[in-house]
Design a protein around this motif. Structure first.
Motif, PDB file in Angstrom:
ATOM      1  N   CYS A 109      -4.426 -46.336  -5.993  1.00 55.48           N
ATOM      2  CA  CYS A 109      -3.613 -47.434  -5.447  1.00 55.48           C
ATOM      3  C   CYS A 109      -2.943 -48.225  -6.560  1.00 55.48           C
ATOM      4  O   CYS A 109      -1.785 -48.652  -6.426  1.00 55.48           O
ATOM      5  N   THR A 199      -4.471 -56.418  -1.598  1.00 61.04           N
ATOM      6  CA  THR A 199      -3.473 -56.874  -0.638  1.00 61.04           C
ATOM      7  C   THR A 199      -2.498 -57.875  -1.252  1.00 61.04           C
ATOM      8  O   THR A 199      -1.581 -58.338  -0.575  1.00 61.04           O
ATOM      9  N   ARG A 201       0.590 -59.518  -3.268  1.00 61.78           N
ATOM     10  CA  ARG A 201       1.976 -59.106  -3.356  1.00 61.78           C
ATOM     11  C   ARG A 201       2.303 -58.678  -4.783  1.00 61.78           C
ATOM     12  O   ARG A 201       1.843 -59.269  -5.750  1.00 61.78           O
ATOM     13  N   ARG A 236       6.457 -58.085  -3.065  1.00 65.03           N
ATOM     14  CA  ARG A 236       6.248 -57.589  -1.709  1.00 65.03           C
ATOM     15  C   ARG A 236       4.805 -57.093  -1.572  1.00 65.03           C
ATOM     16  O   ARG A 236       4.172 -56.701  -2.549  1.00 65.03           O
ATOM     17  N   GLU A 237       4.294 -57.114  -0.339  1.00 63.13           N
ATOM     18  CA  GLU A 237       2.988 -56.525  -0.088  1.00 63.13           C
ATOM     19  C   GLU A 237       3.155 -55.018   0.000  1.00 63.13           C
ATOM     20  O   GLU A 237       4.008 -54.519   0.737  1.00 63.13           O
ATOM     21  N   GLN A 239       2.313 -51.199   0.924  1.00 62.84           N
ATOM     22  CA  GLN A 239       1.639 -50.408   1.941  1.00 62.84           C
ATOM     23  C   GLN A 239       1.082 -49.147   1.277  1.00 62.84           C
ATOM     24  O   GLN A 239       1.810 -48.207   0.994  1.00 62.84           O
ATOM     25  N   TYR A 240      -0.221 -49.156   1.005  1.00 61.70           N
ATOM     26  CA  TYR A 240      -0.840 -48.049   0.292  1.00 61.70           C
ATOM     27  C   TYR A 240      -1.176 -46.902   1.242  1.00 61.70           C
ATOM     28  O   TYR A 240      -1.609 -47.136   2.373  1.00 61.70           O
ATOM     29  N   SER A 242      -3.402 -44.277   3.074  1.00 63.83           N
ATOM     30  CA  SER A 242      -4.807 -44.370   3.448  1.00 63.83           C
ATOM     31  C   SER A 242      -5.607 -43.218   2.850  1.00 63.83           C
ATOM     32  O   SER A 242      -5.102 -42.086   2.736  1.00 63.83           O
TER      33      SER A 242
END
Length: 281
Positions: A109, A199, A201, A236-237, A239-240, A242
């Protein structure tokens, strides 16, 4: 006055993504401890720079204090243990380890957020598919630690577990301090944050790469209101991808023999790692 090898008392050798920065911050908050910052990676990645370069990174502020450094790459680079022993046979070692499947995913990540790896997560974390197993090999802790034990002896090495930072951080630091011969001390508020927030940003990788030339100029401004205002405007956050149950199970199977060996080597119970594995079995 330049410090000598005999002045260096301890090394935190890893593992990456296992809250070793928290451990370092707690030790640095003690006036009796001096730790160079950031990571030097001398005995792993920067060895060609030579002894003079390495020792020059330690300032005279360390005189009369307990002196150490943290470089997570020391754990898994095969050549690092012998190099450290040749220069610092007296040094005490601390390894803080995390469930290897969780550690590998966290590492992925981090690299994904930097734009260094793609979204096709199985190409990086599936033991049967990944072409470069760097993300996975770090988690073979038993093999890495055995090199240090063979050179330094078991008594020089303290093995800590990442999960205990959240469960009982006071006890975690008490063990680290006792290993280093330091008296008990309350946790430092400045290092209270235990792990980095996935999580949070981040500046998108493509923008960060285009602005990388500015980093040396703006580094002194980090943490100031103007800097944070600009950063927050473009952050920005992320989106990793899964990990998923099937891929986690493949990692569980991959690491199971190493975890069993680590229990014997470290004397630490890793039952909770097995429990974590069985959650998705």
């Amino acid at each position: 006055m330049t410090l000598q090898y005999s002045d260096i008392d301890f090394l935190i050798i890893g593992a990456g993504k296992s809250a070793t920065t928290w451990l370092q911050m707690q030790l640095q908050a003690d006036p009796a401890v001096y730790m160079v910052d950031p990571e030097l990676h001398y005995f792993s990645r920067e060895y060609e720079r030579g002894d003079d370069w390495y020792l020059s990174q330690f300032s005279e502020q360390g005189i009369g204090k307990l002196v150490g450094e943290k470089s997570n790459s020391y754990l898994d680079r095969p050549e690092a243990a012998a190099r450290i022993h040749a220069a610092l046979p007296h040094v005490k070692l601390i390894a803080q380890l995390r469930n290897p499947a969780d550690r590998a995913y966290s590492h992925y990540c981090m690299q994904f957020g930097r734009g260094e790896v793609g979204p096709d997560i199985e190409n990086y974390l599936d033991p049967a598919k990944c072409a470069d197993d760097r993300l996975l090999s770090i988690g073979n802790y038993a093999a890495h630690l055995r090199r240090f034990v063979e050179l330094f002896g078991r008594e020089k090495l303290l093995v800590l577990l990442y999960e205990n930072v959240a469960v009982d951080p006071e006890a975690q630091m008490a063990r680290a301090r006792a290993h280093l011969g330091l008296p008990a001390r309350p946790l430092a508020a400045s290092g209270a944050k235990k792990v980095k927030d996935k999580t949070a940003r981040h500046v998108p990788a493509n923008i960060g790469q285009r602005l990388s030339w500015m980093k040396p100029m703006v580094r002194p401004l980090r943490g100031t209101p103007p800097f944070e205002a600009v950063r927050n405007s473009i952050a920005r956050e992320i989106q990793y991808p899964s990990l998923g149950d099937k891929l986690r199970q493949k990692l569980n199977d991959h690491y199971a023999p190493s975890i069993e060996e680590l229990q014997e080597l470290s004397g630490e119970s890793l039952d909770h790692w097995y429990d974590r594995m069985s959650e998705t079995a």
